[in-house]
Write an enzyme that holds these catalytic residues in place. Structure first.
Site, PDB file in Angstrom:
ATOM      1  N   ASP A   1       9.228   4.490 -11.725  1.00 30.28           N
ATOM      2  CA  ASP A   1       8.763   3.774 -13.042  1.00 30.28           C
ATOM      3  C   ASP A   1       9.141   4.454 -14.388  1.00 30.28           C
ATOM      4  OD1 ASP A   1       7.386   1.972 -11.395  1.00 30.28           O
ATOM      5  OD2 ASP A   1       5.636   3.181 -11.366  1.00 30.28           O
TER       6      ASP A   1
ATOM      7  N   GLU B   1      -1.136   1.492 -11.416  1.00 28.16           N
ATOM      8  CA  GLU B   1      -0.345   1.351 -12.615  1.00 28.16           C
ATOM      9  C   GLU B   1       1.214   1.839 -12.840  1.00 28.16           C
ATOM     10  OE1 GLU B   1      -1.689   0.062 -15.230  1.00 28.16           O
ATOM     11  OE2 GLU B   1      -3.735   0.023 -14.815  1.00 28.16           O
ATOM     12  N   CYS B   2       1.908   1.147 -13.439  1.00 26.62           N
ATOM     13  CA  CYS B   2       3.346   1.565 -13.358  1.00 26.62           C
ATOM     14  C   CYS B   2       3.632   2.601 -14.150  1.00 26.62           C
ATOM     15  CB  CYS B   2       4.203   0.112 -13.447  1.00 26.62           C
ATOM     16  SG  CYS B   2       3.873  -0.497 -14.949  1.00 26.62           S
ATOM     17  N   GLY B   3       2.606   2.956 -15.264  1.00 26.00           N
ATOM     18  CA  GLY B   3       2.997   3.698 -16.356  1.00 26.00           C
ATOM     19  C   GLY B   3       3.051   3.267 -17.539  1.00 26.00           C
ATOM     20  N   LEU B   4       3.235   1.962 -17.742  1.00 25.21           N
ATOM     21  CA  LEU B   4       3.467   1.135 -19.080  1.00 25.21           C
ATOM     22  C   LEU B   4       2.088   1.389 -19.826  1.00 25.21           C
ATOM     23  CD1 LEU B   4       5.896  -1.843 -18.320  1.00 25.21           C
ATOM     24  CD2 LEU B   4       6.475   0.466 -19.400  1.00 25.21           C
TER      25      LEU B   4
END
EC number: 1.8.4.8
Length: 249
Positions: free
Chosen positions: A122, A229-232
């Site tokens: 990610d 969550e993907c981190g964005l």
């Protein structure tokens, strides 16, 4: 022209905007941040809602799309369809590390099925390109379609907050799936093609699947259920911020 970050009274604003409509929040953001306002999209299942809502009020807003290089064929076609129909001012960003080069260096990170590998994936394919987009577009504020009913982390979000060097504005934070469906129907807007295959959330082809009876929420269908969550949309730690500047990416 450089856009300057405006210091806002966040506690007061968060209270004032808590009961505002999506249209009121978008209008407030456009008036407050002017040319420093951008939005992001994943061209996911319900992406047409935010794209239509925002561009109806701010027609030429820069729309950031992070193309990971691993999206399903249908997502690319859906993106092309919506870009044409809504006349989007689309800004496409990708990792400087090609998928082939990343796999040569690190292997197929999504197959390793541990959180550390997924986080590295990610960071390379999504977080670094997004941070670069926000910097290059001189974004002061970022509109996004997060909703409280999507993940545990998102339940505690506010309609406006500071994330890193930008304000994040969430116009449909309190919407539910019924409200999304009603908006799409009222404006004759399409779902992503995967909706008819049982998907409620779609990202990369290797890390998305249809909703199953045992899933507690829609994000369990992503990242093999290991993360939501993907981190964005997570605050950057100092270490993460430093790694974004690394030439290794």
């Amino acid at each position: 022209m450089s856009h300057t970050l405006t210091k806002l009274d966040l506690p007061t604003l968060q209270t004032e905007l808590e009961n505002a409509t999506a249209q009121q929040i978008i209008t407030w953001a456009a008036q407050t941040f002017g040319p420093g306002l951008v939005m992001s999209t994943s061209f996911g299942i319900q992406a047409a809602v935010m794209l239509h809502l925002v561009t109806s009020i701010v027609p030429n807003i820069p729309v950031i799309w992070i193309d990971t290089g691993y999206l399903p064929l249908e997502t690319y076609q859906f993106a092309d369809q919506l870009t044409g129909r809504l006349q989007l001012n689309l800004k496409v960003y990708q990792s400087p590390l090609s998928p082939a080069r990343m796999e040569a260096l690190y292997g197929k990170l999504w197959q390793q099925k541990d959180v550390e590998s997924l986080n590295r994936y990610d960071q390379i394919r999504k977080v670094e390109p997004m941070q670069r987009a926000l910097k290059e577009l001189e974004a002061i504020a970022w509109l996004t379609g997060l909703r409280r009913d999507q993940t545990r982390h998102r339940q505690n979000l506010k309609p406006v907050d500071l994330q890193g060097n930008q304000y994040k504005v969430l116009p449909i934070l309190d919407w539910n799936s019924k409200m999304v469906y009603e908006y799409l129907t009222a404006h004759d807007l399409p779902y992503h093609p995967f909706f008819d295959q049982g998907y409620v959330s779609v990202g990369d082809w290797h890390s998305s699947r249809p909703l199953m009876a045992h899933d507690e929420d829609e994000r369990d269908t992503r990242f093999h259920g290991l993360k939501q969550e993907c981190g964005l949309h997570l605050p950057l730690s100092p270490e993460a911020g430093q790694s974004l500047d690394s030439s290794a990416l």
